[in-house]
Design an enzyme around this catalytic site. Structure first.
Site, PDB file in Angstrom:
ATOM      1  N   SER A 186       0.885  -1.183   0.000  1.00 51.37           N
ATOM      2  CA  SER A 186       0.000   0.000   0.000  1.00 51.37           C
ATOM      3  C   SER A 186       0.911   1.218   0.000  1.00 51.37           C
ATOM      4  CB  SER A 186      -0.865   0.029   1.267  1.00 51.37           C
ATOM      5  OG  SER A 186      -1.522  -1.192   1.506  1.00 51.37           O
ATOM      6  N   GLU A 187       1.602   1.418  -1.112  1.00 55.53           N
ATOM      7  CA  GLU A 187       2.659   2.425  -1.128  1.00 55.53           C
ATOM      8  C   GLU A 187       2.182   3.795  -0.695  1.00 55.53           C
ATOM      9  OE1 GLU A 187       2.100   0.276  -3.580  1.00 55.53           O
ATOM     10  OE2 GLU A 187       3.934  -0.887  -3.779  1.00 55.53           O
ATOM     11  N   PHE A 236       5.771   5.073  -7.528  1.00 57.80           N
ATOM     12  CA  PHE A 236       4.851   5.859  -8.367  1.00 57.80           C
ATOM     13  C   PHE A 236       3.437   5.823  -7.787  1.00 57.80           C
ATOM     14  CE2 PHE A 236       7.245   5.358 -12.702  1.00 57.80           C
ATOM     15  CZ  PHE A 236       8.140   6.323 -12.315  1.00 57.80           C
ATOM     16  N   HIS A 273       9.564  -1.893 -15.141  1.00 56.63           N
ATOM     17  CA  HIS A 273      10.435  -1.942 -13.950  1.00 56.63           C
ATOM     18  C   HIS A 273      11.804  -1.332 -14.203  1.00 56.63           C
ATOM     19  CE1 HIS A 273       7.516  -4.807 -12.299  1.00 56.63           C
ATOM     20  NE2 HIS A 273       8.134  -4.742 -11.149  1.00 56.63           N
TER      21      HIS A 273
HETATM   22  C1  LIG Z   1       2.601  -1.492  -7.136  1.00 55.68           C
HETATM   23  C2  LIG Z   1       3.491  -2.647  -6.827  1.00 55.68           C
HETATM   24  N1  LIG Z   1       4.037  -2.757  -5.587  1.00 55.68           N
HETATM   25  C3  LIG Z   1       4.865  -3.781  -5.298  1.00 55.68           C
HETATM   26  C4  LIG Z   1       5.163  -4.737  -6.234  1.00 55.68           C
HETATM   27  C5  LIG Z   1       6.116  -5.884  -5.891  1.00 55.68           C
HETATM   28  N2  LIG Z   1       5.459  -7.180  -5.925  1.00 55.68           N
HETATM   29  C6  LIG Z   1       5.607  -8.036  -6.949  1.00 55.68           C
HETATM   30  S1  LIG Z   1       4.710  -9.441  -6.723  1.00 55.68           S
HETATM   31  C7  LIG Z   1       4.121  -8.911  -5.226  1.00 55.68           C
HETATM   32  C8  LIG Z   1       3.207  -9.767  -4.417  1.00 55.68           C
HETATM   33  C9  LIG Z   1       1.931  -9.927  -5.102  1.00 55.68           C
HETATM   34  O1  LIG Z   1       1.102 -10.782  -4.376  1.00 55.68           O
HETATM   35  P1  LIG Z   1      -0.151 -11.405  -5.065  1.00 55.68           P
HETATM   36  O2  LIG Z   1      -0.797 -10.379  -5.904  1.00 55.68           O
HETATM   37  O3  LIG Z   1      -0.973 -12.066  -4.031  1.00 55.68           O
HETATM   38  O4  LIG Z   1       0.446 -12.478  -6.088  1.00 55.68           O
HETATM   39  P2  LIG Z   1       1.249 -13.800  -5.769  1.00 55.68           P
HETATM   40  O5  LIG Z   1       2.674 -13.461  -6.075  1.00 55.68           O
HETATM   41  O6  LIG Z   1       0.988 -14.192  -4.362  1.00 55.68           O
HETATM   42  O7  LIG Z   1       0.702 -14.772  -6.753  1.00 55.68           O
HETATM   43  C10 LIG Z   1       4.618  -7.665  -4.925  1.00 55.68           C
HETATM   44  C11 LIG Z   1       4.310  -6.940  -3.703  1.00 55.68           C
HETATM   45  C12 LIG Z   1       4.578  -4.574  -7.508  1.00 55.68           C
HETATM   46  N3  LIG Z   1       4.808  -5.434  -8.502  1.00 55.68           N
HETATM   47  N4  LIG Z   1       3.751  -3.549  -7.770  1.00 55.68           N
END
Ligand SMILES: Cc1ncc(C[n+]2csc(CCOP(=O)(O)OP(=O)(O)O)c2C)c(N)n1
Ligand SMILES: Cc1ncc(C[n+]2csc(CCOP(=O)(O)OP(=O)(O)O)c2C)c(N)n1
Ligand SMILES: [Mg+2]
Ligand SMILES: [Mg+2]
Lengths: 322, 329, 322, 329
Positions: free
Chosen positions: C57-58, C86, C127
């Site tokens: 929750s940036e 962002f 990215h």
């Molecule tokens: C806006 C944003 N913040 C942080 C990230 C870093 N990030 C990549 S995957 C992830 C976890 C995502 O969890 P979920 O949506 O439940 O997918 P899962 O990997 O568990 O399948 C995070 C925080 C991102 N990609 N985008």
């Protein structure tokens, strides 16, 4: 040609597009601002739910516009103030900006994000941003800044029919500006500067509201025997480098008038000329920007920071004297 | 469900598994292959949901995207080529593994930003509704999406505007590991429920349960009643966040469904009790829907196809580097 | 002085600050990235809940850091990738940036926002951003870009003890860089460029990872008889204009190496010199930036776009020949 | 509640009203005074909540901020001066009407971004908790905040970390006008409830009801049990979004509480049935807590104070314009 104000020209463009193409769809309210020109928006009422009044959820609404554009709609999304669009920064500069390129050209993203920018008198620290330079810094977006009613109309139509994500920034103090505007489906090409005044002594590149100020400055300068050329790039991305360089080649001197702070549009234009037009330059480049500070509410302080004709003229005088 | 449908679910899951195993092989062979977020272990959710869709339904996916594309029949050669950054990739090598885009089988932009897919899917639903399409939009996303404000905003927009969108949430936020979401809600689905969206929760390891629920959910959405939130609870595959390519549970041997002596290693338990493909295979055998030989034949076909697609991709050329700054018009 | 890598230096600074001041508090994980240097973060474990692992929750987390800083904590918030930040754009550039000024100086906002930026090989379109120029465009923020382990430590400590909001951008490929780092509470002043190599023929102003590339370029150039001076501003806001201008005065030629696209930091530095150091310039300014395009995943395409020593050397040669 | 407390609520509300009326006068007199978001009609909520706080509790407010500051005793001269952009303003003229900041009475940053105040208050709560303070944080915000994802994220953070924060939501999203929020939730408070935050809903026009609920909520938060969400339902004052300064309901005459012949105009109904100040005055009279003369005496004092503060502010100097780019160190 009909005379109308900038707000009416904006709305006229939207109506022309919606009449011609059922896929054109609008999001937002207050496209003509909250001042005396707000009534222009009334022309949108008959379009019913082709104009969506969204919740205060800038990020999701920006993505609604983008996602819908990928299904074939041509979306025009007005955020209100540009600072509200900051809530959708990732969505505009990282999602919309990349969408077409990163699909390898398989998707189109005909979405236009429109917003107000600028020192608007009393906006204070949180409502006075001019973020066009920061948007232009993100590849993949087309950046559009109309300075006249005709350009407002012509650039809106070109934006709507562009298959790329476009960001348009409007200065609210321009909404009342009246001038002749072509009828019908009038389009202004991207990447083609407008030379509003020919001159031989100094080039003033001006953006958005500063075009008006630059024209006033040119009048002042003319009385002093300085013949200024006023060039409005109209779009920052693509930027008409050729047009700007040609003017600097003629005059040898460059002043850039822009409300944004440093690290922005004026920086880029100055840098571009220092790279590609260096041999034309007879004097240091001069920038007329807002100083690098948060914007105070207090009215005299705000005025002190705001670029205007007097400051542009002073810079031009210095440049010509150098 | 008839035999054909039940076997189709099996084949679909296996196609995903074999694809991802080859992605690991590629990641081991080519150091530039980006960080992989593999779909192994989630096949029950992906296959169950995707086989309930029409070809023209529009989906948006997250970083963990391969499974859905394979399930709906995207060209695996082009997918591998994209993962390898080749010119013949789905996105001409511009997108890479996180952004595979294939509008021909209903995949618009894939966002690697958490919260991206749900929001774009709401946009697709808006576009489809305005164009009076019979297609619906699908948001594939993980529990992490509900950490992001845009996830909540998107649910609200869909509910407010009664948009034709299926929210397909894969919840692998299980205790024990660091979860991919940190939500104070007692249940994830309380969030869409608070926004007046009907919800259902299923076991993502049970492909038939997912499929039945997805069919109901899709029917609800397609009938114009607005969005639906379907949550598949999953147990995270041990390699699901791998930085360095590895096979923590090994290459799947379908015979493990009837011969547990083939199962060993640190994660034997996951394979034995959880693996959704083996689980479905066991069901098909137990209910005499298929024989061991039939299942092995499916595997042979799928594996051969997959290998061929991968090998073709490996031989395909890179785009011309100096075209990098050229935009598409 | 101890030799350590950049990641260890970053973490060392955080430990020094937390040991000295109970009000220092940290948010984030993966401060040392996800590669081989990630282990450096282990030193933070004993600090327990002084290091918060937040939800994805940036925006709200950035405000948690800002709000907490107003109550007296000194907050260091690492977002992970700059593109995740962002999501908190409005919170950083419109809330944190303005907080102190707009209170009339009554509030302090000792918050540091740290993030990774850059072309990192395989980041692809979403990215790979280098947003330092866009941050610098927003007045009220201090912008910090360490290029060496010692500067990483010294700039982190100065950021933490600054009462203004600070944004620090780290290139993940720097994390493995090893060098001597001073022990204890070592601080690097803001607004003071580091001259990494003296030279008389051309000034190379380089940022972040491009400092390493510029040093390599200087070696290449030296073999050709070109004597390059390498200057690292270290902070973009405040910018050491005096230091940069002094170098250009000496060499008469300027190359700027920065991973950001146009409308950014290199633009500002070029513009500043074209304004204030014009008479020193003997040749056009040259910028070595990433081209203005979304970033493709395909590895050779990404390499084609990435500024490096060869491109810097080529620009310097052109400039010297001009 | 004793007489003194009930009169204090009356005086507090009246102080806010008289202040805002003078803001309208200033907006009419000086064209540069920014767009006003006035607190008229919401005094029941603001006074009821603020008088339940300690002086060192830290609050963050939205664009509609004047009421809270007045309620907690910020220097009205300095507030007027800020609204006029003067050097003697709370923020030395840098902030203006939307950003009045007065840490001495517990007001940290006031954000004019929807979603700003709630998120900053969560941050203050984090800071106070880490510093083991007995003070709590308060987020004053409108229903619009729950449209924004950051509002939801902030609720989640507070609930997850059990932060000492009172969420004080003023809901004026009444049908009939364009509401300030568009939420698909059947009730706003379903959103915090989904995130496991206890909630209560009160009538914001009834200052005593608000005050009693606020005292309970504050006690909950101060005792370390985590956040609380208190929602005051309000009817929007007809001028609440005015672009041009105007007195749609006229200047309040306290005698309207007993002499309805003084009430007229387009919005007479709002004054008669809704105005929270007149409503409380009527209660005080009906229950013989105060006499008409006592109430009039309070008004006289408040009006005189307010006028004096305004006039002093009007005479105060502007900051030196050329200091605009100077930063505070
Ligand atoms: C806006 C944003 N913040 C942080 C990230 C870093 N990030 C990549 S995957 C992830 C976890 C995502 O969890 P979920 O949506 O439940 O997918 P899962 O990997 O568990 O399948 C995070 C925080 C991102 N990609 N985008
Ligand atoms: C991020 C953001 N988006 C939009 C706005 C414009 N805006 C100003 S006030 C307002 C409505 C706020 O509603 P609410 O919070 O309920 O307060 P009310 O005015 O009803 O008291 C909006 C949308 C803003 N200030 N910030
Ligand atoms: Mg997950
Ligand atoms: Mg409201």
């Amino acid at each position: 040609m009909t005379e109308m104000n900038f707000a009416e020209a904006l709305v006229d463009a939207l109506c022309v597009a919606m009449d011609a193409d059922p896929k054109v769809s609008i999001i937002g309210r207050g496209i003509s601002g909250h001042g005396a020109e707000a009534g222009a928006d009334k022309r949108l009422v008959p379009y019913g739910d082709r104009v969506l009044d969204p919740p205060t959820s800038e990020a999701a609404v920006a993505m609604l516009a983008l996602g819908a554009s990928m299904t074939g709609l041509r979306m025009f999304h007005h955020f209100g103030s540009g600072v509200f669009a900051f809530e959708a920064w990732n969505q505009v500069v990282n999602e919309a900006a990349n969408a077409r390129y990163m699909s390898g050209g398989r998707l189109k993203s005909p979405v236009t994000y429109c917003m107000f920018h600028g020192l608007r008198q009393g906006g204070g620290p949180q409502h006075s941003a001019s973020p066009h330079g920061a948007y232009a810094h993100n590849p993949g977006l087309e950046i559009v800044m109309p300075a006249t009613p005709a350009d407002a109309k012509g650039l809106v139509l070109t934006s709507i029919y562009s298959d790329n994500a476009t960001v348009m920034l409007v200065h609210p103090t321009l909404l009342a500006l009246r001038a002749e505007v072509p009828a019908g489906d009038y389009r202004v090409p991207f990447g083609k500067a407008a030379v509003h005044r020919q001159g031989k002594d100094v080039t003033i590149v001006a953006l958005s509201r500063q075009v008006t100020e630059a024209m006033k400055a040119a009048d002042i300068l003319a009385q002093e025997g300085i013949d200024a050329e006023v060039v409005d790039p109209r779009t920052l991305v693509p930027l008409d480098e050729t047009g700007i360089l040609a003017s600097v080649k003629k005059t040898g001197r460059l002043v850039i008038a822009d409300e944004g702070p440093s690290f922005g549009s004026a920086s880029e234009i100055a840098a571009m000329v220092a790279e590609k037009g260096f041999s034309s330059l007879k004097a240091p480049v001069a920038r007329v920007n807002r100083p690098h500070t948060p914007v105070p509410f207090s009215p005299e302080m705000e005025a002190f920071l705001t670029p205007d004709a007097a400051k542009i003229a002073a810079a031009a005088r210095r440049t010509v004297a150098a | 469900m008839n035999k054909q449908e039940r076997l189709a679910l099996f084949e679909c899951m296996l196609r995903i598994r074999r694809f991802e195993e080859d992605v690991i092989r590629l990641a081991m062979a080519y150091d530039y292959v980006g960080r992989q977020h593999l779909y192994i272990g989630a096949e029950g959710a992906g296959a169950g949901a995707c086989l309930a869709l029409h070809k023209d339904d529009v989906a948006h996916t997250t970083h963990r995207n391969h499974g859905y594309l394979v399930a709906r029949g995207s060209d695996r050669m082009a997918m591998f080529a994209e993962i390898l950054g080749r010119d013949g990739g789905t996105n001409k090598g511009r997108g890479g593994p996180w952004h595979i885009c294939d509008p021909d089988v209903g995949f618009h932009s894939t966002s690697a930003m958490v919260g991206g897919s749900i929001a774009l899917a709401v946009g697709s639903a808006y576009g489809l509704m305005k164009q009076k399409s019979q297609a619906i939009a699908v948001a594939h996303f993980g529990d992490g999406t509900l950490d992001e404000g845009i996830g909540y905003e998107s649910l609200n927009l869909a509910s407010l505007l009664k948009l034709p969108v299926l929210f397909m949430c894969e919840n692998n936020a299980k205790p024990g590991q660091r979860p991919s979401s940190m939500l104070a809600a007692k249940h994830l689905s309380h969030v869409p429920a608070a926004l007046d969206i009907p919800t259902a929760v299923v076991n993502g390891a049970n492909v038939e349960e997912v499929h039945a629920a997805a069919q109901k959910a899709v029917a609800h959405v397609r009938s114009g009643k607005g969005p639906f939130f379907l949550q598949a609870d999953l147990e995270r595959w041990p390699g699901s966040h791998q930085v360095h390519a590895a096979f923590p549970t090994g290459v799947t041997d379908i015979a493990m469904a009837w011969d547990s002596s083939k199962i060993d290693g640190k994660h034997a338990d996951w394979i034995k009790t959880y693996d959704p493909i083996l689980r479905h295979a066991k069901t098909l055998l137990a209910e005499s829907v298929a024989t061991q030989d039939e299942l092995l034949a499916v595997d042979q076909r799928v594996t051969a196809d997959t290998t061929k697609a991968r090998e073709t991709a490996e031989k395909s050329p890179f785009p011309v580097a100096s075209d990098a700054a050229k935009q598409f018009a």
